[in-house]
Write a protein that holds these residues in place. Sequence first.
Motif, PDB file in Angstrom:
ATOM      1  N   ALA A  53      81.665  11.948 -58.732  1.00 27.30           N
ATOM      2  CA  ALA A  53      82.745  12.230 -59.686  1.00 27.30           C
ATOM      3  C   ALA A  53      83.896  13.021 -59.054  1.00 27.30           C
ATOM      4  N   ALA A  54      83.707  13.517 -57.839  1.00 25.47           N
ATOM      5  CA  ALA A  54      84.748  14.327 -57.199  1.00 25.47           C
ATOM      6  C   ALA A  54      85.963  13.458 -56.888  1.00 25.47           C
ATOM      7  N   PRO A  55      87.169  14.015 -57.046  1.00 25.78           N
ATOM      8  CA  PRO A  55      88.390  13.212 -56.969  1.00 25.78           C
ATOM      9  C   PRO A  55      88.608  12.464 -55.647  1.00 25.78           C
ATOM     10  N   ILE A  82      83.106   6.005 -50.578  1.00 24.04           N
ATOM     11  CA  ILE A  82      81.704   5.571 -50.452  1.00 24.04           C
ATOM     12  C   ILE A  82      81.085   6.070 -49.149  1.00 24.04           C
ATOM     13  N   THR A  83      81.873   6.195 -48.086  1.00 27.51           N
ATOM     14  CA  THR A  83      81.367   6.670 -46.799  1.00 27.51           C
ATOM     15  C   THR A  83      80.859   8.115 -46.913  1.00 27.51           C
ATOM     16  N   GLN A  84      81.663   8.968 -47.558  1.00 29.49           N
ATOM     17  CA  GLN A  84      81.248  10.359 -47.762  1.00 29.49           C
ATOM     18  C   GLN A  84      80.079  10.440 -48.750  1.00 29.49           C
ATOM     19  N   LEU A  85      80.154   9.615 -49.819  1.00 25.56           N
ATOM     20  CA  LEU A  85      79.113   9.659 -50.843  1.00 25.56           C
ATOM     21  C   LEU A  85      77.753   9.253 -50.267  1.00 25.56           C
ATOM     22  N   ALA A 103      75.806   5.989 -59.786  1.00 25.33           N
ATOM     23  CA  ALA A 103      76.724   6.908 -59.095  1.00 25.33           C
ATOM     24  C   ALA A 103      77.312   6.255 -57.841  1.00 25.33           C
ATOM     25  N   LEU A 104      76.462   5.594 -57.058  1.00 31.99           N
ATOM     26  CA  LEU A 104      76.950   4.952 -55.836  1.00 31.99           C
ATOM     27  C   LEU A 104      77.895   3.803 -56.166  1.00 31.99           C
ATOM     28  N   ARG A 105      77.483   3.009 -57.151  1.00 31.79           N
ATOM     29  CA  ARG A 105      78.255   1.800 -57.468  1.00 31.79           C
ATOM     30  C   ARG A 105      79.660   2.157 -57.968  1.00 31.79           C
ATOM     31  N   ALA A 106      79.779   3.321 -58.617  1.00 39.45           N
ATOM     32  CA  ALA A 106      81.091   3.752 -59.123  1.00 39.45           C
ATOM     33  C   ALA A 106      82.100   3.925 -57.987  1.00 39.45           C
ATOM     34  N   LEU A 116      78.115  -3.877 -48.792  1.00 34.53           N
ATOM     35  CA  LEU A 116      76.982  -3.849 -49.730  1.00 34.53           C
ATOM     36  C   LEU A 116      77.385  -4.259 -51.143  1.00 34.53           C
ATOM     37  N   ALA A 117      78.617  -4.775 -51.297  1.00 33.62           N
ATOM     38  CA  ALA A 117      79.089  -5.148 -52.639  1.00 33.62           C
ATOM     39  C   ALA A 117      78.988  -6.645 -52.902  1.00 33.62           C
TER      40      ALA A 117
END
Lengths: 197, 197
Positions: B85-87, B91-94, B137-140, B148-149
């Motif tokens: 949810a962080a602005p 995806i790399t950081q997540l 959470a990841l998919r968001a 991976l999409a």
Amino acid sequence: MTQPPPPDERRPANDGPRVAARNRAALVAAAREIYAEHGLDAPMSAIARRAGVGQGVLYRHFPDRAAVATAVLDENVRQIEQAAAAPDMDITQLLGVLTWHQTESAAFISLLHADGAAGGSAVPEYAAGLAARVERALRARLPDGHRLATAKDDLMIAVAMVSGAVIGPTRELRERRAMAAWRLLGVEVGPVRPFGE
Amino acid sequence: MTQPPPPDERRPANDGPRVAARNRAALVAAAREIYAEHGLDAPMSAIARRAGVGQGVLYRHFPDRAAVATAVLDENVRQIEQAAAAPDMDITQLLGVLTWHQTESAAFISLLHADGAAGGSAVPEYAAGLAARVERALRARLPDGHRLATAKDDLMIAVAMVSGAVIGPTRELRERRAMAAWRLLGVEVGPVRPFGE
């Protein structure tokens, strides 16, 4: 799978080596089924029950859990070694045989995690030796220039990765997930089947 | 990590909500450590001992193993949700935050295998719900066109694959294997760190 002897053939251990050999074979077959279904944590009593023998007979052949697990997993590993030694085998087919064992047996999956310690209990020593044999068998058929031949650890990391993906209630689902995992790794694999069948 | 209260502060449960809240926090912190070290199969008694409270206190707060596991894993999952949810998160950081939790906690690894049944015992229901929250959470943060999409199951198969590779006695080794796994998948990940630290 070998069937357990019918009740009227069950006799005490002093009935001689023929009965002992039959009991041992029934126990290994039963343990293989139980481990495939429930993993290596399955209780010893379930194995004796499936084999149709008393717990005393089980413990006469296999003093502890590690002894049963070794006998069963040794058979998985031997089949992969035999496949690797076959004259026309290539790495694509050999990984298909490996993948068959991965989708067949929860216990074999645990084995391929044997060099780690993330899963709670300490890694059994017998498992580390068996995992090393799997690596040797695969590496014997791994050509230079293969996607998994570049960095030293890549081969067994990839095997552990596919093992991680091989989950699901049915064989079909587990095989589908295994093949999706190999596809994501960019590694060609198949057909998925046991060696010699 | 929250330390257990020293012995002279241990009082019976009717000492009021302040003590109860402190005990609960100590139990969750202890369970988090124990699960990280030993996985979800760790005995309840080890958690009470680490928290410095009696088993009675443990069972007053958490009636069974699933209740403790939910409290602990919920915290892992919440951190991933907060990161997603962080602005400025991509995806790399997540995936770096996810990987941090994978290398930190054997229990969290088990959770990410939650939709399967290969590992012996049946899948706990609470785990399936938590794993679904991780996926959401990841998919968001998964952009169209990401590796991976493409196929629907690829994202969580890849997460299960990395979980399978994250084994080893030390944190450093587990992180190195996790990053090797992401590299084999052709997915950029990092830095590996908890969210907000």
